[in-house]
Design a protein around this motif. Structure first.
Motif, short mmCIF file in Angstrom:
data_model
loop_
_atom_site.label_atom_id
_atom_site.label_comp_id
_atom_site.label_asym_id
_atom_site.label_seq_id
_atom_site.Cartn_x
_atom_site.Cartn_y
_atom_site.Cartn_z
N GLY B 23 51.59 36.33 40.39
CA GLY B 23 51.40 37.75 40.23
C GLY B 23 50.20 38.09 39.37
N PHE B 24 49.96 37.22 38.27
CA PHE B 24 49.14 37.88 37.29
C PHE B 24 47.57 36.92 37.45
CE2 PHE B 24 52.88 39.07 35.28
CZ PHE B 24 52.52 40.36 35.16
N ALA B 25 47.73 35.52 37.67
CA ALA B 25 46.75 34.71 37.41
C ALA B 25 45.78 34.48 38.66
CB ALA B 25 47.30 33.33 36.96
N LEU B 26 46.60 34.43 39.76
CA LEU B 26 45.98 33.51 40.91
C LEU B 26 45.67 34.91 41.88
CD1 LEU B 26 48.19 30.57 41.51
CD2 LEU B 26 45.86 30.80 40.14
N THR B 27 44.71 35.48 41.87
CA THR B 27 44.36 36.51 42.81
C THR B 27 43.24 36.26 43.50
OG1 THR B 27 43.16 37.96 41.38
CG2 THR B 27 45.54 38.23 41.36
N ASN B 28 43.05 36.72 44.79
CA ASN B 28 41.73 36.73 45.50
C ASN B 28 40.95 38.02 45.21
OD1 ASN B 28 41.86 34.17 46.93
ND2 ASN B 28 43.46 34.93 47.96
N GLU B 29 41.35 38.66 44.47
CA GLU B 29 40.62 40.00 43.84
C GLU B 29 39.26 39.57 43.29
OE1 GLU B 29 42.60 43.06 41.54
OE2 GLU B 29 44.14 42.77 43.04
N ILE B 30 38.19 40.31 43.48
CA ILE B 30 36.97 39.85 42.73
C ILE B 30 36.92 40.82 41.60
CG2 ILE B 30 34.75 39.82 43.21
CD1 ILE B 30 35.45 38.94 45.84
N LYS B 31 36.72 40.55 40.52
CA LYS B 31 36.48 41.58 39.34
C LYS B 31 35.42 40.79 38.34
CE LYS B 31 40.70 40.49 37.13
NZ LYS B 31 42.20 40.47 37.12
N GLY B 289 39.45 25.71 42.01
CA GLY B 289 38.46 26.71 42.37
C GLY B 289 38.45 27.03 43.70
N PHE B 290 39.17 26.18 44.54
CA PHE B 290 38.76 26.24 46.02
C PHE B 290 39.57 27.28 46.73
CE2 PHE B 290 41.94 23.44 47.54
CZ PHE B 290 41.95 23.45 48.93
N MET B 291 40.72 27.83 46.09
CA MET B 291 41.66 28.58 46.59
C MET B 291 41.29 29.81 45.92
SD MET B 291 43.69 27.38 49.43
CE MET B 291 45.53 27.63 49.20
N PHE B 292 41.56 29.76 44.61
CA PHE B 292 41.56 31.16 43.82
C PHE B 292 40.37 30.86 42.75
CE2 PHE B 292 45.77 29.93 44.75
CZ PHE B 292 46.56 31.00 45.59
N PRO B 293 39.40 31.94 42.61
CA PRO B 293 38.31 31.80 41.81
C PRO B 293 38.97 31.65 40.35
CG PRO B 293 38.17 33.82 43.23
CD PRO B 293 39.44 33.10 43.37
N ILE B 294 38.20 30.71 39.64
CA ILE B 294 38.67 30.24 38.36
C ILE B 294 38.46 31.54 37.37
CG2 ILE B 294 38.63 28.59 36.46
CD1 ILE B 294 38.29 26.54 38.46
N GLU B 295 37.02 32.06 37.67
CA GLU B 295 36.59 33.06 36.88
C GLU B 295 37.49 34.34 36.52
OE1 GLU B 295 34.58 31.24 39.21
OE2 GLU B 295 33.85 33.04 39.89
N ASN B 296 38.29 34.48 37.53
CA ASN B 296 39.03 35.62 37.59
C ASN B 296 40.66 35.65 36.93
OD1 ASN B 296 37.09 36.75 39.11
ND2 ASN B 296 38.04 36.96 40.81
#
Lengths: 246, 357
Positions: B23-31, B289-296
Motif C-alpha cells: 500500500g505505501f512502500a512498493l509502488t510503481n508510481e514515479i515521483k 530495485g528490479f520490480m519497485f524503484p527503491i528511490e520511491n
C-alpha cells in the motif's frame, strides 16, 4: 600398558540446570565389548557424543585410546569409529560408493579401499547388491553395512549408539556376530542399547540411571548381586531404585 | 493454533505486513525523479517550460550547466534519470522560424521509468506549445517544438534490461542459499553429518566440499542466463564479462554463507527451505530495485534495502552489463558486496564450529 582404552573421571554434561550426564567414571579394557545401558533419556547418547568429540563436556576428564578428549580430538577421530542411532549412510549412493566415500574420508589408500571394500561385501554376502542404492536395502542390511563401514579403517574403539533399533531378533543376532568378530580382531566395542538380551552378550555392562552410573560389572555378577535371573530384572530393580531417590 | 506463535505470526502478521508494504512502500508510481535541465537559451520560453516541468510532482528538477561529458557522467552514476536540453536561441527560433528543438535524454537502463518520464516531459512541452498557440490566436503560423528523445543505454526500450539482471540475482541466490542450506540440513536429518564430524575430516573441508559444487552450478546457471539473454533476447553485454563473473562470484559466496548460516539454525529440510525462500526470494524481489524503484520507497525501507545483497549486485550488473561501465564505477558496490560476503562467511564458519565441538 595400553590396556585401558577408555577412562573417564567425573565426566559431566549440563544443559542449563539439567544435568544430562552426572559425574560418570569408568574404564574400558582393550578388546572388551562394553555395554552402556540405560532407559530412554538416561544420558547414554550425550555420554557417547562426549566420548566421540561431538559434544564438549562441562567438566571431568576422559582419555580415549590414550588421547585427551579436550586437547587431542583430531587424534581421537583417527582412532575411533562411530555408528549413530540414526542409520547413517548415504541412501542415494550405492553400496560400493558409500564404502569408497567413508574409506576415503578416513584416509585409506585406493589399494586398501579396494581390498577392504571387497572383503566387506563378501563378508556380508552383498555381492549382488553392491551397485544398488543403499536406500533400497532392508534396514537390517543397512545396519550391518553401517557397522562394517564404521570399523573399515580398523579403529581401536568403535562406538555404537543403539545400533539395532527396529530390527528383528535374527538380524540382531547376525549383527552381534559382526560385533564379536570385530572384538576378536582387537577392536574395543562400546555399545549402547536398551535391549536387555543384548546386554547379556557384553563382557561388562554399565547401567545408567538419571545421568549416573548405577551399576557396572559383568552381566553374571550383576544378576547374582541383584538376585535376578535376567538382565531385565536387574534393569527394573535399578530403575525403580532411582525413582525413589528422586 | 494459539499455542504456536509461528502460525499466529504467519496468519495475522503476513496480511498486515503485505498491506502496509504494497500500500505505501512498493509502488510503481514515479515521483521526485531526479532530472536535470540545461538551458542554453535562458529566455522566456525556456523558463516557462522549466517552470512547468518543476511544477510536476514526477520531477525533482535541478538546473545546471553540464556539458555533454558531465551529463554522461551523471547518467553513469545514476544521479539523474532524465536530462532536458534547451539549445541557444530557443525562443528566437520559435518566434522567427516557428520551429525549435528540445532534446530529452533518458536513462533507459530502466525502460519503464525512462519512457514514463520522457512521456511526461514531452506532454508538458506539448501543453506549453498549445497554450502559446491559443494566446497568439490561429492567425499566425503554428509554432512547432520538436522534441528529440534519446534513450541511452537501451535505445529499443527492451524490458529485458530490467529483468535479466533481476533474474540473475534471483537465480544465483536461490541456487546458492537454498541448495547449501538444504543439503547440509539433509545430512543432519539423515545422520550422516554426525559421521562426518566424528571422522578425521575437518569441518572446514566438509563445508568447502559442500560449497564447491553449488558454486560451480551457480556459475553454470549464470552462463546459461547470459547466453539466453544474449542470443535469444538479443541483449548485448556492454561491459566486461570478467567483472560480471567476479561480481556474481561475490553474490554466490554471500549466498553460500547465508545458506550455511540457515543450516546452522535449523534441523529440518523443510524449515531450511522455507527460510531460504522467504529470506531470499522476497527481499530480492522487493528490495533489489528490479520490480519497485527503491528511490520511491519511504526512507525506512530504503535503509532496509541496503542490507539486501542482491540490491548491490543488481546495481553492479546493470552498470556493467547494460551501461558498459568499468570497475572504477562499481568499485563501491563491489566493496560492499565483498564485505557482506566476508562478514557472513566468518559468522557462519564461527557458528558452525561452535555447533560441533
Amino acid at each position: 600398558m595400553q590396556n585401558k582404552v577408555i577412562t573417564t573421571t567425573n565426566l559431566t554434561k549440563q544443559f542449563g540446570d539439567f544435568t544430562a550426564v552426572d559425574h560418570i567414571s569408568f574404564e574400558v579394557n582393550k578388546g572388551e565389548i562394553f555395554g552402556f545401558l540405560g532407559a530412554n533419556g538416561a544420558g547414554k547418547t550425550t555420554a557417547i557424543k562426549m566420548l566421540c568429540g561431538l559434544s564438549n563436556p562441562t567438566s571431568g576428564e576422559a582419555t580415549i585410546a590414550g588421547c585427551d578428549i579436550y586437547k587431542e580430538t583430531e587424534k581421537i577421530k583417527q582412532r575411533i569409529g562411530y555408528m549413530s542411532q540414526k542409520f547413517s549412510l548415504y541412501e542415494d549412493l550405492t553400496v560400493i560408493e558409500n564404502i569408497r566415500f567413508f574409506a576415503g574420508i578416513y584416509g585409506l589408500t585406493d589399494q586398501e579401499i579396494k581390498e577392504k571394500g571387497n572383503a566387506l561385501i563378501e563378508n556380508l554376502g552383498m555381492q549382488d547388491s553392491m551397485h544398488k542404492m543403499v536406500g533400497s536395502l532392508p534396514l537390517g542390511w543397512k545396519q550391518k553395512m553401517a557397522f562394517s563401514v564404521a570399523v573399515l579403517h580398523e579403529p581401536q574403539i568403535v562406538f555404537l549408539d543403539e545400533p539395532t533399533g527396529g530390527v528383528d531378533p535374527v538380524t540382531r543376532r547376525q549383527f552381534w556376530d559382526l560385533i564379536y568378530n570385530a572384538s576378536d580382531r582387537g577392536i574395543t566395542v562400546f555399545v549402547t542399547t536398551h535391549y536387555m538380551d543384548e546386554a547379556e552378550y557384553c563382557n561388562r555392562v554399565s547401567m545408567m540411571v538419571d545421568g549416573r552410573i548405577a551399576a557396572l560389572d559383568t552381566p553374571d555378577q550383576l544378576k547374582s548381586y541383584y538376585n535376578a535371573t535376567s538382565m531385565d530384572e536387574v534393569f527394573f530393580e535399578l530403575a525403580r531404585g532411582a525413582k525413589r531417590g528422586e | 493454533m494459539f499455542r504456536d506463535p509461528k502460525t499466529l505470526l504467519l496468519l495475522f502478521g503476513m496480511p498486515i505486513a503485505q498491506i502496509l508494504l504494497f500500500g505505501f512502500a512498493l509502488t510503481n508510481e514515479i515521483k521526485d525523479s531526479k532530472i536535470v535541465v540545461i538551458d542554453y537559451a535562458q529566455d522566456n520560453a525556456s523558463k516557462n517550460i522549466i517552470h512547468k516541468l518543476s511544477a510536476n510532482p514526477a520531477f525533482d528538477l535541478a538546473e545546471s550547466h553540464f556539458n555533454a561529458e558531465q551529463i554522461e557522467n551523471a547518467f553513469q552514476k545514476g544521479t539523474i534519470k532524465l536530462a532536458v536540453i534547451f539549445p541557444a536561441n530557443f525562443e528566437h527560433n520559435l518566434l522567427h522560424s516557428s520551429n525549435s528543438q528540445i532534446q530529452i535524454i533518458a536513462d533507459a537502463s530502466d525502460p519503464n521509468t525512462a519512457s514514463t518520464l520522457s512521456n511526461y516531459a514531452s506532454a508538458i512541452i506539448q501543453d506549453y506549445q498549445l497554450s502559446q498557440l491559443q494566446q497568439q490566436g490561429m492567425a499566425t503560423t503554428p509554432l512547432n517544438i520538436d522534441t528529440q528523445i534519446r534513450m541511452i543505454y537501451n535505445p529499443e526500450l527492451k524490458g529485458a534490461t530490467n529483468y535479466v539482471p533481476g533474474v540473475m540475482a534471483l537465480v544465483l541466490l536461490l541456487v546458492s542459499v537454498l541448495m547449501t542450506s538444504v543439503s547440509i540440513v539433509r545430512e543432519k536429518e539423515l545422520g550422516t553429518m554426525e559421521i562426518l564430524l566424528v571422522s578425521p575430516v575437518s569441518p572446514l573441508m566438509v563445508i568447502i566440499s559442500k560449497a564447491i559444487p553449488y558454486f560451480a552450478l551457480s556459475i553454470f546457471n549464470l552462463t546459461i542466463i547470459l547466453m539466453l539473454s544474449y542470443f535469444l533476447l538479443e541483449l548485448p553485454i556492454a561491459g566486461s564479462l570478467v567483472l560480471l563473473y567476479a561480481a556474481s562470484s561475490l553474490l554466490i559466496l554471500t549466498g553460500l554463507a547465508l545458506g550455511l548460516l540457515i543450516s546452522n539454525s535449523t534441523d529440518s529440510q523443510q524449515t531450511a527451505m522455507l527460510i531460504s525462500l522467504m529470506g531470499m526470494l522476497i527481499p530480492t524481489i522487493l528490495f533489489s530495485g528490479f520490480m519497485f524503484p527503491i528511490e520511491n520507497m519511504p526512507w525506512p525501507l530504503q535503509i532496509i534495502s541496503n542490507v539486501v545483497p542482491s540490491k548491490w549486485y543488481y546495481i553492479i550488473v546493470k552498470d556493467v552489463m547494460i551501461k558498459g561501465l568499468g570497475f572504477s564505477s562499481v568499485w563501491k558496490e563491489m566493496l560492499i558486496l565483498t564485505s557482506m560476503a566476508i562478514a557472513l562467511l566468518l559468522i557462519s564458519l564461527k557458528k558452525y564450529k561452535i555447533r560441533l565441538v
